[in-house]
Design a protein around this motif. Structure first.
Motif, mmCIF file in Angstrom:
data_model
loop_
_atom_site.group_PDB
_atom_site.id
_atom_site.type_symbol
_atom_site.label_atom_id
_atom_site.label_comp_id
_atom_site.label_asym_id
_atom_site.label_seq_id
_atom_site.Cartn_x
_atom_site.Cartn_y
_atom_site.Cartn_z
ATOM 1 N N VAL A 1 0.868 -1.178 0.000
ATOM 2 C CA VAL A 1 0.000 0.000 0.000
ATOM 3 C C VAL A 1 0.902 1.224 0.000
ATOM 4 C CG1 VAL A 1 -1.816 1.287 1.191
ATOM 5 C CG2 VAL A 1 -1.761 -1.222 1.311
ATOM 6 N N VAL A 2 0.630 2.115 -0.940
ATOM 7 C CA VAL A 2 1.460 3.305 -1.106
ATOM 8 C C VAL A 2 0.639 4.533 -0.774
ATOM 9 C CG1 VAL A 2 2.855 4.666 -2.732
ATOM 10 C CG2 VAL A 2 2.764 2.157 -2.932
ATOM 11 N N ARG A 3 1.167 5.344 0.119
ATOM 12 C CA ARG A 3 0.573 6.644 0.364
ATOM 13 C C ARG A 3 1.177 7.588 -0.681
ATOM 14 N NH1 ARG A 3 1.976 10.903 5.155
ATOM 15 N NH2 ARG A 3 0.721 12.582 4.268
ATOM 16 N N VAL A 4 0.371 7.970 -1.639
ATOM 17 C CA VAL A 4 0.878 8.768 -2.760
ATOM 18 C C VAL A 4 1.117 10.198 -2.286
ATOM 19 C CG1 VAL A 4 0.411 9.586 -5.095
ATOM 20 C CG2 VAL A 4 -0.382 7.311 -4.387
ATOM 21 N N ARG A 5 2.271 10.741 -2.600
ATOM 22 C CA ARG A 5 2.604 12.105 -2.224
ATOM 23 C C ARG A 5 2.500 13.073 -3.395
ATOM 24 N NH1 ARG A 5 4.942 13.241 2.475
ATOM 25 N NH2 ARG A 5 4.933 11.489 3.947
ATOM 26 N N ALA A 6 2.754 12.557 -4.605
ATOM 27 C CA ALA A 6 2.669 13.432 -5.777
ATOM 28 C C ALA A 6 2.414 12.566 -7.002
ATOM 29 C CB ALA A 6 3.966 14.222 -5.949
ATOM 30 N N ALA A 7 1.776 13.186 -7.994
ATOM 31 C CA ALA A 7 1.513 12.497 -9.250
ATOM 32 C C ALA A 7 1.845 13.474 -10.365
ATOM 33 C CB ALA A 7 0.047 12.060 -9.322
ATOM 34 N N SER A 8 2.055 12.970 -11.594
ATOM 35 C CA SER A 8 2.348 13.914 -12.676
ATOM 36 C C SER A 8 1.589 13.522 -13.933
ATOM 37 C CB SER A 8 3.847 14.015 -12.927
ATOM 38 O OG SER A 8 4.272 12.985 -13.774
ATOM 39 N N LEU A 9 1.464 14.486 -14.846
ATOM 40 C CA LEU A 9 0.608 14.340 -16.023
ATOM 41 C C LEU A 9 1.403 14.028 -17.285
ATOM 42 C CD1 LEU A 9 -1.749 17.397 -15.392
ATOM 43 C CD2 LEU A 9 -2.237 14.975 -14.982
ATOM 44 N N ASP B 1 1.628 8.118 -13.452
ATOM 45 C CA ASP B 1 2.813 8.616 -12.752
ATOM 46 C C ASP B 1 2.497 9.113 -11.344
ATOM 47 O OD1 ASP B 1 3.917 8.239 -15.234
ATOM 48 O OD2 ASP B 1 4.891 10.193 -15.310
ATOM 49 N N GLY B 2 3.185 8.552 -10.379
ATOM 50 C CA GLY B 2 3.037 9.033 -9.019
ATOM 51 C C GLY B 2 4.114 8.400 -8.162
ATOM 52 N N ALA B 3 4.369 9.025 -7.028
ATOM 53 C CA ALA B 3 5.370 8.481 -6.111
ATOM 54 C C ALA B 3 4.869 8.662 -4.694
ATOM 55 C CB ALA B 3 6.702 9.199 -6.290
ATOM 56 N N GLY B 4 5.260 7.748 -3.853
ATOM 57 C CA GLY B 4 4.831 7.846 -2.466
ATOM 58 C C GLY B 4 5.578 6.864 -1.596
ATOM 59 N N GLU B 5 5.046 6.714 -0.423
ATOM 60 C CA GLU B 5 5.713 5.980 0.642
ATOM 61 C C GLU B 5 4.955 4.680 0.899
ATOM 62 O OE1 GLU B 5 5.389 8.568 3.881
ATOM 63 O OE2 GLU B 5 6.722 7.413 5.200
ATOM 64 N N GLN C 1 5.532 -6.390 -7.475
ATOM 65 C CA GLN C 1 6.284 -6.527 -8.734
ATOM 66 C C GLN C 1 6.073 -5.321 -9.643
ATOM 67 O OE1 GLN C 1 8.476 -8.875 -9.155
ATOM 68 N NE2 GLN C 1 7.894 -9.977 -7.305
ATOM 69 N N TRP C 2 5.085 -4.495 -9.356
ATOM 70 C CA TRP C 2 4.786 -3.362 -10.234
ATOM 71 C C TRP C 2 5.507 -2.085 -9.827
ATOM 72 C CZ3 TRP C 2 -1.329 -3.506 -10.578
ATOM 73 C CH2 TRP C 2 -1.730 -4.792 -10.998
ATOM 74 N N ALA C 3 6.221 -2.130 -8.731
ATOM 75 C CA ALA C 3 6.786 -0.889 -8.178
ATOM 76 C C ALA C 3 8.309 -0.911 -8.192
ATOM 77 C CB ALA C 3 6.287 -0.690 -6.749
ATOM 78 N N VAL C 4 8.876 0.268 -8.172
ATOM 79 C CA VAL C 4 10.339 0.414 -8.076
ATOM 80 C C VAL C 4 10.665 1.469 -7.024
ATOM 81 C CG1 VAL C 4 10.595 -0.106 -10.542
ATOM 82 C CG2 VAL C 4 10.556 2.263 -9.775
ATOM 83 N N ARG C 5 11.837 1.337 -6.425
ATOM 84 C CA ARG C 5 12.344 2.365 -5.526
ATOM 85 C C ARG C 5 12.725 3.593 -6.345
ATOM 86 N NH1 ARG C 5 13.791 -1.621 -3.077
ATOM 87 N NH2 ARG C 5 13.435 -1.855 -0.839
ATOM 88 N N VAL C 6 12.538 4.776 -5.789
ATOM 89 C CA VAL C 6 12.959 5.990 -6.498
ATOM 90 C C VAL C 6 14.228 6.545 -5.852
ATOM 91 C CG1 VAL C 6 10.650 6.564 -7.336
ATOM 92 C CG2 VAL C 6 11.371 7.388 -5.078
ATOM 93 N N PRO C 7 15.011 7.290 -6.614
ATOM 94 C CA PRO C 7 16.292 7.787 -6.078
ATOM 95 C C PRO C 7 16.098 8.663 -4.840
ATOM 96 C CG PRO C 7 16.251 7.975 -8.465
ATOM 97 C CD PRO C 7 14.865 7.600 -8.047
ATOM 98 N N ASP C 8 17.026 8.509 -3.909
ATOM 99 C CA ASP C 8 16.935 9.194 -2.611
ATOM 100 C C ASP C 8 16.972 10.716 -2.701
ATOM 101 O OD1 ASP C 8 16.886 6.776 -1.310
ATOM 102 O OD2 ASP C 8 19.052 6.733 -0.935
ATOM 103 N N HIS C 9 17.697 11.233 -3.672
ATOM 104 C CA HIS C 9 17.906 12.682 -3.679
ATOM 105 C C HIS C 9 16.711 13.451 -4.245
ATOM 106 C CE1 HIS C 9 18.884 11.827 -7.866
ATOM 107 N NE2 HIS C 9 18.918 13.104 -8.127
ATOM 108 N N ALA D 1 10.170 12.788 -7.960
ATOM 109 C CA ALA D 1 10.048 11.335 -8.144
ATOM 110 C C ALA D 1 8.774 10.991 -8.926
ATOM 111 C CB ALA D 1 10.056 10.629 -6.800
ATOM 112 N N ALA D 2 7.745 11.801 -8.743
ATOM 113 C CA ALA D 2 6.465 11.524 -9.406
ATOM 114 C C ALA D 2 6.511 11.743 -10.912
ATOM 115 C CB ALA D 2 5.367 12.400 -8.798
ATOM 116 N N THR D 3 7.571 12.364 -11.408
ATOM 117 C CA THR D 3 7.632 12.657 -12.849
ATOM 118 C C THR D 3 8.273 11.538 -13.654
ATOM 119 O OG1 THR D 3 9.832 13.646 -12.733
ATOM 120 C CG2 THR D 3 7.969 15.112 -12.304
ATOM 121 N N LEU D 4 8.804 10.507 -12.994
ATOM 122 C CA LEU D 4 9.664 9.554 -13.693
ATOM 123 C C LEU D 4 8.971 8.479 -14.540
ATOM 124 C CD1 LEU D 4 12.262 8.888 -10.822
ATOM 125 C CD2 LEU D 4 12.517 10.455 -12.755
ATOM 126 N N PRO D 5 7.883 7.872 -14.102
ATOM 127 C CA PRO D 5 7.476 6.590 -14.719
ATOM 128 C C PRO D 5 7.240 6.631 -16.225
ATOM 129 C CG PRO D 5 6.367 6.878 -12.620
ATOM 130 C CD PRO D 5 7.059 8.188 -12.923
#
Lengths: 326, 326, 326, 326
Positions: free
Chosen positions: C19-27, C52-56, C111-119, C125-129
Motif C-alpha cells: 500500500v502506497v501513500r501517494v505524495r505526488a503524481a504527474s501528467l 505517474d506518481g510516487a509515495g511511501e 512486482q509493479w513498483a520500483v524504488r525511487v532515487p533518494d535525492h 520522483a512523481a515525474t519519472l514513470p
C-alpha cells in the motif's frame, strides 16, 4: 541509355592488384538508373558498367597476398567498405564511380575482391555482389533472423529471392507475395512456406497475418518501397523490423505511412545499402554450407547485352538476368 | 540419493493455475546433484523432482488466459524468468525450489508453462526445458550463430546433441567431438559435418583447426568445463565465443587456461544458465519449423525410474533419458 | 473530460501487495487522451487515473520481499512488463486498464513498483514513470548513445527535457529545438550544447547540420511525430537512429517522409513505448549517479487538479506538471 | 633493450601519405616487451619504436583528402584496422611491424591517422592511441556501460586511468583499487567514487561488493590478468562483463579461476586488443565533449628517452610517461 563497346589495352596489375578474366556479370536496378542517368548518387562518365560479375584471377601484382592465379572471385559492391558500418567516405561503387565488371578483363585492388563459393557456376557467382549481399544484410545483419522466425519477402526480384533462400538457410519460415499464380509453385520449390497473391487481395497484409496466426512477420524485406510500405508495416509483428530497400531512381519515392500502419505494430524501419566485404564473405559461407543456388532468370552472351538490359528493364524477371563472356 | 514415491491429493488449480497430466519427464545432471545433495544452489526438501516434463492441460483456473484444457505443455526451468537477462531474484527452479515434473499431475502457474511443438511425441517434448533451451541460448542467444558459421559441440550428452541440431537448423556447419568411433555415424546422421575423435588425439583442437582450414570454430558449446576448456579455447576462431556450461556439482571445477590458449584466439567466454520463457518459446518455433526431433537414449516407465537414474548417472547416454507415465 | 473525486475504503494489501501513500503524481499526454476518451488503446471505465506518481510504502502483504514500510516508490507504467522486449500480453497500464496513482492511497503488486532515487523530492520522483523512462529507453535502449555522440531533442515537453538531461548524463552533446528565445537560457542551464530556433527557420535541419559540422545528429528523439518527422530525418547523421515517439491521440497522425529526407541519411526509425521495470530501475541508477533533477513546470495541490490538467493541456509547459497530496 | 638513435633523410610522402612532425610520444608496456624482445607477436627489426605519438601534419601527398597541413594528428595503433571486428590480417602495429612514432618526422598513410581533440596539449594527445583506445573499447565497445552502472578499474596505470575517466564521462560510478593510500585523493580528484586498498585486504572483492550494496560491478576492466582475475571475477555483478586485458609479455600468464569465482557471478570474460580507427575517432569525440584531460605521470625530452623507459619500466607511474620533441 546504353552500353558503348570499347577496346582497351590488356590491363596490367599494380603491386596490390589482381587481373580478373570476367566470365559472367549480372544486372541490378541501379545499373539501369546509372545507364539512364537517373541515379541520384555521383557517377563517373565512361565507367565500365555493372557492379556484379565473377571471374578467374589471371594475374596478380607483386604484393598480392589474398589471391592466386586461378582463384574464382567477384568484386565487392562498395569496393572500399571492408567491415563495420557504412560511412560516406566509403561510397565508391563498382560500375558507378569505379570501373565495373562488364568487361572481359578487369583490374581490381585485391582488397576489393572476395572468393566465391566453389559449388557455383560462373553465372551463379556473378549474381551475388549486389542482390545477395543486400538480402543477407537484411536477414542476417543488425539483429539476425533466428531459426523459427517468420520472414516476409515481396515478389520475385533478385533481392527477394535471395532473401527467401537465405532466410530458409537460417531456418526461418518464409512468406512471399506475388501477383502471379504461375509463380507460386516455383516459389514453393525454393522453400517458400506460404505465398500470398497480392493481386487477389489489395489488403494483403491480412493474408500475412492469417498465415502467422495473427502475429505478423518478424522481418519484412521491403524491396518495393513507397507502393508497398503501408501493407508491409501492417504485415509486421509487434516491434518487428521492416528493412526498407529502395532503389534510388524511382519516380514517386516519397514514403507515406498511415497512423494505423505504424501504430499497431510499432515496427522499426531499418535501411540497408548492400553490405561490406565482411558481409559478402560471411554470406558466401552461408551460401556454401547451405549449397544455395542463385536463381537465374535468363542468360545472354555479351554480344546481346542490350537484350539482357531490355529483358531486365521489363521488371518481370524471376531471379537474376546474367550476361556471359565466352 | 533416491526418489520417494508419495500419494498426493488430486491437485486443484488456483485462479491463475493449470493442472497438467504429465506424460513424460526427462533427466538432467542437475537432477542427479539435487538428489545426491551436492547441488550448490539452494534446494527445498521434499520437492517433486525434475525440471523437465511434458503433458496435457486437464484443468485451468478461472483467470487462465494462456491455455485451454487439452493443450500440450511443458514447464519452464526458471519458472519466474519470463524475458530479458537472468537475475538473482528469478532463481526459483522447477524440481529444486519449486515442485517439478516427476508426478502424474502437477499444478503450474500458467505463466510458468509453454506450449510444446505439435510434431513431438510426449517423450520428445519432455526433453526440452533444460537441455534444449540451454543449447538454444548457447547458439541463438546474445550474438546468434549465423548460417555458414562453424559450431563445435562436445560429445553426445543432451545439451550437445541439441546444440548440434539447433545449430544445423540455423544453417551452421557443426563439428562434434567424441571418443567413440561407433557414434560417428549417428552424429553424422544428425547433421554433424565433421567428427573429431578426442580419444585418438588429446590435442584435439588441432583436428578442429584442420577441419576449419586453420580458422577455428566461431562458437564452442563447452559442456564439459574444466577438463576440456583448454582444448575448447584452442579450437576457437579469433575473437570467437566459447559458451561455458558447467554442471554445478562437478568434483574438480576450477578453471585453468594456459596463456597460449587464451592469447592466440582471444575468445570471449560467455556463461549460460538455461534460458527464459521467451527463449523457450523462441526455440519451440525453431524446433517446429525445422521439424527437429530430440534424440532419446532410452525410455523407462515411472515404475522403473531408478533404473533410468542409474542409466543416466553412468554418463554414457546418446541423448536424453526419459521416464514415462502411462 | 474530467476527474471524478471518490471516497474509497482504506485499501488492504493482498499477500504480494504494497500500500502506497501517494505524495505526488504527474501528467502525461496519454492521460489527457484517456480522460477525453480519444486514447486508441483499450481503457477501463472508472479507473483511478494517471500512470505517474510516487509515495511511501505504508503497508506490505505477508509475502512481500522487495519493499518495507517507509520505502519510497513509484509504479511502473506497464505494470507487468518486467524485462526484455514489450509484448502484447503485457499491455496493462497504470491509469488506463489498471488503477493509477491519482489517489491518496493505492495498492500495487510489489512486482509493479520500483524504488525511487533518494535525492529526489516527492514531486520530482512523481515525474519519472512515463516521460523519463521513455526518454531513457530512447537514448540508452537498443544501441545506447555513446559519450561524445550528438543527440537532438525537440522542444521543452517532459520527454524532451528528460532526454536532454539523460543524454548529458551519458556524456553526449545535445542540440535542442525551441520556438522561444526566452527558453534558450533555461535549456542551456540544463546542459543543452546548442539550441535551434525552429520558428526562425522552418528548415531547421539545416541549423542542426551546421551545428554538427555537416554530419547530423547520431540520435534524434522525435517527440512530435508527423509534423516534424521530415526535418528530424534530415537532421540525422548517416545511418543514425530516429526514435519516433508519437502520442496515440494526435489528430493528423499519418507519417509523410520525402524521398530526400529518408534517402540522404538512411536513418533507422525506431519506435519506443515507455519501458520495462528493468529499464526504470536502470534509469534510476543513472538519475542517482548523475544527481539529475527532473524539471517541474508547476505544482498544484490535489484540490486544484483540474487547473493542473488545463495548464498541461495548453502544451506550453517547460517540464512536468505535478499534483501533490498533502 | 634499448633505443638506437639514427639519422634518416627527410621523409617524402607518397600520393596517399602525410608527413607528421611528431611533438610527443608515449610509452606502453608492449613497447617494453618489444624493446626487450619478449613480445610474443611478430615484430620487425630496426623499426622506429612506439605506437603512441602526436604531431602536426607538415606535408601531404597529392591524393590526400582526410588531412591538411597544420592538422593535429596521431597514428592509429592497428594502422590498417578501420572498423568492425579485429581480424588476423589487420595485425600490423605501429612501432612493431610498421615504423612507429619515436621520430621527429614520420610518414603515415592518411588512412592510418586520426585528428586529435583540440583542447589537448601535444603531450596529452600523444597518450591516446594505445591506452585510451583500449580503455574506450573496454567501457564503450560491445555492450557499452550505461550511465548509472558501476565500473571497476585496477590501479593507476595508463589504461586504468583512462577507463576511470571515460567511464565517468559516460555517467558511470567508478570504483578503483590501489595499494597506496597516497593515491586515493588523486583518484578521487579524477572522479573515482570509491577506492579500495587491496594491500589492506587481499580479498578485495569483498570491499567492491560492499561498495555496491552486495551487487558487484557491472564492468570490470581487468588490466592485470592472472594475478587479479580471481578477485576481479568475484567483484563482478551477476552475469556482468570482465574485460580481460593482458599484456602479452608477462612471466606467469596462465589463468586460474576458482569454481567459486566463476560460478557465483557467471560473468562473461571478454578480450579486448586496443581498437579500430573508428573506435579511436569515437573516443576522441567523447574526450572532446567531456573535456577529458589524460593523466601524465612525467615528461622527458627525447634526449632523455632512456630515463623515460626506466621510469615507466618500474611500473609505479600514475598515468602516462611521455617523451617530447622540441
Amino acid at each position: 541509355m546504353g552500353i558503348v563497346e570499347r577496346e582497351r589495352e590488356a590491363p596490367r596489375p599494380g603491386p596490390g592488384d589482381i587481373v580478373v578474366r570476367v566470365r559472367a556479370a549480372s544486372l541490378n536496378k541501379r545499373d539501369l538508373f546509372i545507364l539512364r542517368g537517373t541515379y541520384p548518387l555521383r557517377t563517373r562518365e565512361g565507367i565500365v558498367p555493372l557492379s556484379d560479375g565473377a571471374g578467374e584471377v589471371v594475374a596478380v601484382g607483386d604484393r598480392v597476398t589474398r589471391f592466386r592465379v586461378g582463384d574464382r572471385v567477384a568484386g565487392s559492391y562498395f569496393a572500399r567498405w571492408r567491415s563495420g558500418p557504412l560511412s560516406l567516405d566509403l561510397f565508391d561503387q563498382l560500375g558507378c564511380t569505379l570501373d565495373g565488371m562488364l568487361a572481359e578483363r578487369v583490374v581490381l585492388d585485391e582488397q576489393w575482391a572476395v572468393r566465391v563459393p566453389d559449388h557455383l557456376t560462373w553465372e551463379e557467382a556473378a549474381t551475388l555482389p549486389c542482390a545477395a549481399v543486400t538480402a543477407w544484410n537484411s536477414v542476417a545483419g543488425s539483429q539476425p533472423v533466428l531459426a523459427g522466425q517468420t520472414v516476409l519477402t515481396l515478389g520475385t526480384g533478385g533481392v527477394s529471392l535471395f532473401a527467401l533462400q537465405l532466410a530458409k538457410a537460417q531456418g526461418a519460415r518464409v512468406i512471399v507475395t506475388t501477383s502471379s499464380a504461375a509463380k507460386v509453385e516455383r516459389l514453393k520449390a525454393l522453400g517458400a512456406d506460404a505465398v500470398v497473391n497480392y493481386a487477389e487481395e489489395p489488403e494483403w497484409s491480412r493474408r500475412v497475418r492469417e498465415a502467422t496466426g495473427g502475429v505478423g512477420a518478424d522481418r519484412v524485406v521491403e524491396t518495393m518501397g513507397p507502393d508497398t510500405i503501408e501493407q508491409s508495416m501492417r504485415s509486421a509483428a509487434f516491434q518487428a523490423q521492416v528493412v526498407l530497400l529502395i532503389s534510388r531512381g524511382q519516380e514517386k519515392p516519397d514514403l507515406h505511412i498511415s497512423a494505423d500502419a505504424y501504430r499497431v505494430t510499432m515496427a522499426t524501419i531499418r535501411r540497408v545499402f548492400v553490405g561490406s566485404r565482411d558481409d559478402f564473405e560471411a554470406m558466401n559461407r552461408a551460401v556454401a554450407v547451405s549449397r544455395l543456388r542463385p536463381v537465374i532468370d535468363c542468360t545472354y552472351p555479351f554480344a546481346r547485352a542490350r537484350e539482357a538490359l531490355d529483358r531486365f528493364a521489363r521488371g518481370t524477371s524471376f531471379g537474376k538476368v546474367v550476361i556471359t563472356f565466352s
